[in-house]
Design a protein around this motif. Structure first.
Motif, PDB file in Angstrom:
ATOM      1  N   ARG A   5       0.808  -1.216   0.000  1.00  0.00           N
ATOM      2  CA  ARG A   5       0.000   0.000   0.000  1.00  0.00           C
ATOM      3  C   ARG A   5       0.844   1.270   0.000  1.00  0.00           C
ATOM      4  O   ARG A   5       0.943   1.961   1.022  1.00  0.00           O
ATOM      5  CB  ARG A   5      -0.970  -0.009   1.163  1.00  0.00           C
ATOM      6  CG  ARG A   5      -1.964  -1.173   1.092  1.00  0.00           C
ATOM      7  CD  ARG A   5      -3.051  -1.035   2.123  1.00  0.00           C
ATOM      8  NE  ARG A   5      -3.935   0.088   1.820  1.00  0.00           N
ATOM      9  CZ  ARG A   5      -4.982   0.034   0.998  1.00  0.00           C
ATOM     10  NH1 ARG A   5      -5.268  -1.096   0.371  1.00  0.00           N
ATOM     11  NH2 ARG A   5      -5.727   1.099   0.790  1.00  0.00           N
ATOM     12  N   ARG A   7       1.813   5.112  -0.457  1.00  0.00           N
ATOM     13  CA  ARG A   7       1.046   6.328  -0.191  1.00  0.00           C
ATOM     14  C   ARG A   7       1.040   7.185  -1.457  1.00  0.00           C
ATOM     15  O   ARG A   7       2.096   7.467  -2.035  1.00  0.00           O
ATOM     16  CB  ARG A   7       1.642   7.086   0.990  1.00  0.00           C
ATOM     17  CG  ARG A   7       1.566   6.305   2.297  1.00  0.00           C
ATOM     18  CD  ARG A   7       2.048   7.128   3.478  1.00  0.00           C
ATOM     19  NE  ARG A   7       3.463   7.477   3.349  1.00  0.00           N
ATOM     20  CZ  ARG A   7       4.472   6.681   3.682  1.00  0.00           C
ATOM     21  NH1 ARG A   7       4.230   5.461   4.169  1.00  0.00           N
ATOM     22  NH2 ARG A   7       5.719   7.081   3.550  1.00  0.00           N
ATOM     23  N   THR A  27      -2.700   3.718  -0.202  1.00  0.00           N
ATOM     24  CA  THR A  27      -3.160   4.587   0.866  1.00  0.00           C
ATOM     25  C   THR A  27      -3.204   6.000   0.304  1.00  0.00           C
ATOM     26  O   THR A  27      -2.160   6.561  -0.071  1.00  0.00           O
ATOM     27  CB  THR A  27      -2.201   4.517   2.069  1.00  0.00           C
ATOM     28  OG1 THR A  27      -2.200   3.189   2.591  1.00  0.00           O
ATOM     29  CG2 THR A  27      -2.636   5.486   3.154  1.00  0.00           C
ATOM     30  N   ALA A  28      -4.405   6.548   0.203  1.00  0.00           N
ATOM     31  CA  ALA A  28      -4.567   7.830  -0.469  1.00  0.00           C
ATOM     32  C   ALA A  28      -5.758   8.574   0.102  1.00  0.00           C
ATOM     33  O   ALA A  28      -6.754   7.953   0.502  1.00  0.00           O
ATOM     34  CB  ALA A  28      -4.768   7.614  -1.969  1.00  0.00           C
ATOM     35  N   THR A  48       0.460  13.909   3.902  1.00  0.00           N
ATOM     36  CA  THR A  48       0.244  12.454   3.880  1.00  0.00           C
ATOM     37  C   THR A  48       1.530  11.663   3.711  1.00  0.00           C
ATOM     38  O   THR A  48       1.495  10.438   3.672  1.00  0.00           O
ATOM     39  CB  THR A  48      -0.706  12.089   2.726  1.00  0.00           C
ATOM     40  OG1 THR A  48      -0.121  12.489   1.485  1.00  0.00           O
ATOM     41  CG2 THR A  48      -2.058  12.754   2.910  1.00  0.00           C
ATOM     42  N   LYS A  49       2.676  12.375   3.578  1.00  0.00           N
ATOM     43  CA  LYS A  49       3.967  11.720   3.331  1.00  0.00           C
ATOM     44  C   LYS A  49       3.880  10.824   2.085  1.00  0.00           C
ATOM     45  O   LYS A  49       4.362   9.693   2.062  1.00  0.00           O
ATOM     46  CB  LYS A  49       4.419  10.908   4.539  1.00  0.00           C
ATOM     47  CG  LYS A  49       4.512  11.713   5.826  1.00  0.00           C
ATOM     48  CD  LYS A  49       5.484  12.888   5.671  1.00  0.00           C
ATOM     49  CE  LYS A  49       5.564  13.718   6.949  1.00  0.00           C
ATOM     50  NZ  LYS A  49       6.370  14.945   6.743  1.00  0.00           N
ATOM     51  N   ALA A  50       3.275  11.359   1.060  1.00  0.00           N
ATOM     52  CA  ALA A  50       3.045  10.583  -0.164  1.00  0.00           C
ATOM     53  C   ALA A  50       4.365  10.193  -0.819  1.00  0.00           C
ATOM     54  O   ALA A  50       5.310  10.988  -0.882  1.00  0.00           O
ATOM     55  CB  ALA A  50       2.198  11.384  -1.135  1.00  0.00           C
ATOM     56  N   GLN A  51       4.390   8.970  -1.338  1.00  0.00           N
ATOM     57  CA  GLN A  51       5.541   8.482  -2.083  1.00  0.00           C
ATOM     58  C   GLN A  51       5.350   8.634  -3.588  1.00  0.00           C
ATOM     59  O   GLN A  51       6.315   8.658  -4.345  1.00  0.00           O
ATOM     60  CB  GLN A  51       5.775   7.010  -1.733  1.00  0.00           C
ATOM     61  CG  GLN A  51       6.092   6.801  -0.255  1.00  0.00           C
ATOM     62  CD  GLN A  51       5.743   5.393   0.193  1.00  0.00           C
ATOM     63  OE1 GLN A  51       4.604   4.958   0.046  1.00  0.00           O
ATOM     64  NE2 GLN A  51       6.719   4.690   0.716  1.00  0.00           N
TER      65      GLN A  51
END
Length: 324
Positions: A5, A7, A27-28, A48-51
């Motif tokens: 999952r 981000r 995870t979004a 959100t510390k998105a990757q």
């Protein structure tokens, strides 16, 4: 990047099947109700510390913006084939990978070019306006006559995937197809078209011309007054590529003077706010940059972007990486 999952954030809401997959595999946060601009997307990615960031032209990333990409981001997956909204060099200098979505847009963009070609040649904007006003009278035999495309010569500028697909379609209309490209293609990729090395030599032979070039500093304003003057009087002009390719003052002058009989555009310079002078022209048929706007294509674009995100998360090579 964790294989479980990843981000993710996205700048626009995507087709239903793509959104379903995001909910199942990533995870979004919920999709935005309206497109996010660059700053709003960066803020969401930071929170959100998105990757992974899925972007479109709504969230352009120039060199200055590239310096502000949140540190958590490892992949920018643009849901487009074009890259003129991204400073690839600056982004990659940050160690951030980039992917795009080539190939899956080809057929729909070629279909759009043909739609624009036919509507411009057959005066669809004028016919539609007449009907919407109530029609109310018979047309004379010599009134509001368009151009028959069968047997005409089409010049394609930029013979990449989409240009080749347009050539295939044009042959179905009995058209002679010429093309101008930096280099001649192999015979199997020419789709029955004839290469003309110099653009100046091709334009006078074309009753219809269609642009299929990327937008760049090199191609900015390539369609200018000199370009349009080389076409036969009464030619048809089509642009389903990028608005910056065209000097719009020159285009407006050519449409007003009759040098061009008509034009079909899916793009303009100041999107989404076209020059009002363009919109006032009766011999212009224009659509709002929707070349890829079918359920099938937009879904495939989103899925390919997610495939790249999944590959990045799994430590595998990207399916459609952007090098630069």
């Amino acid at each position: 990047m964790s294989a479980s999952r990843p981000r993710l954030v996205r700048s626009v809401r995507l087709p239903a099947a793509v959104e379903d997959r995001i909910r199942e595999e990533f995870t979004a946060p919920p999709p935005p109700h309206t497109p996010l601009d660059t700053q709003a997307l960066f803020q969401l990615a930071e929170e959100t510390k998105a990757q992974v960031m899925l972007v479109t032209h709504h969230a352009a990333i120039n060199a200055a913006a590239a310096a502000r990409i949140p540190a958590s981001v490892q992949l920018i997956a643009t849901v487009s084939v074009g890259l003129d909204h991204l400073d690839v060099k600056a982004i990659r200098a940050r160690g951030i990978a980039i992917s795009n979505t080539p190939d899956v847009l080809t057929d729909c963009n070629a279909d759009m070019a043909m739609l624009l070609l036919l509507t411009a040649a057959r005066r669809a904007a004028e016919y539609t306006a007449l009907v919407r006003k109530g029609w109310g009278r018979d047309l004379a035999m010599d009134e509001m006559l368009g151009m028959r495309v069968t047997g005409k010569t089409l010049g394609i500028i930029g013979m990449g995937r989409i240009g080749q697909a347009v050539a295939r379609r044009a042959r179905g209309f009995g058209m002679t197809v010429l093309y101008n490209n930096r280099r001649r293609l192999s015979s199997e990729n020419e789709e029955g078209a004839t290469w003309v090395e110099k653009l100046d030599d091709m334009l006078p032979r074309c009753q219809i011309v269609s642009l299929h070039l990327p937008g760049s500093d090199e191609t900015d304003g390539i369609v200018d007054a000199a370009f349009l003057s080389r076409l036969p009087k009464g030619a048809i002009f089509v642009n389903a590529a990028r608005g910056r390719l065209v000097n719009e003052d020159a285009l407006i002058d050519a449409l007003r003077s009759g040098q061009l009989a008509g034009a079909g555009l899916d793009v303009c310079r100041n999107e989404p706010h076209p020059d009002p002078r363009l919109l006032a022209l009766p011999n212009l048929f224009m659509t709002p940059h929707v070349g890829s706007a079918t359920v099938e294509t937009r879904t495939e674009m989103g899925m390919l972007a997610l495939d790249n995100a999944t590959a990045q998360a799994s430590g595998k090579p990207l399916l459609t990486p952007v090098e630069g």
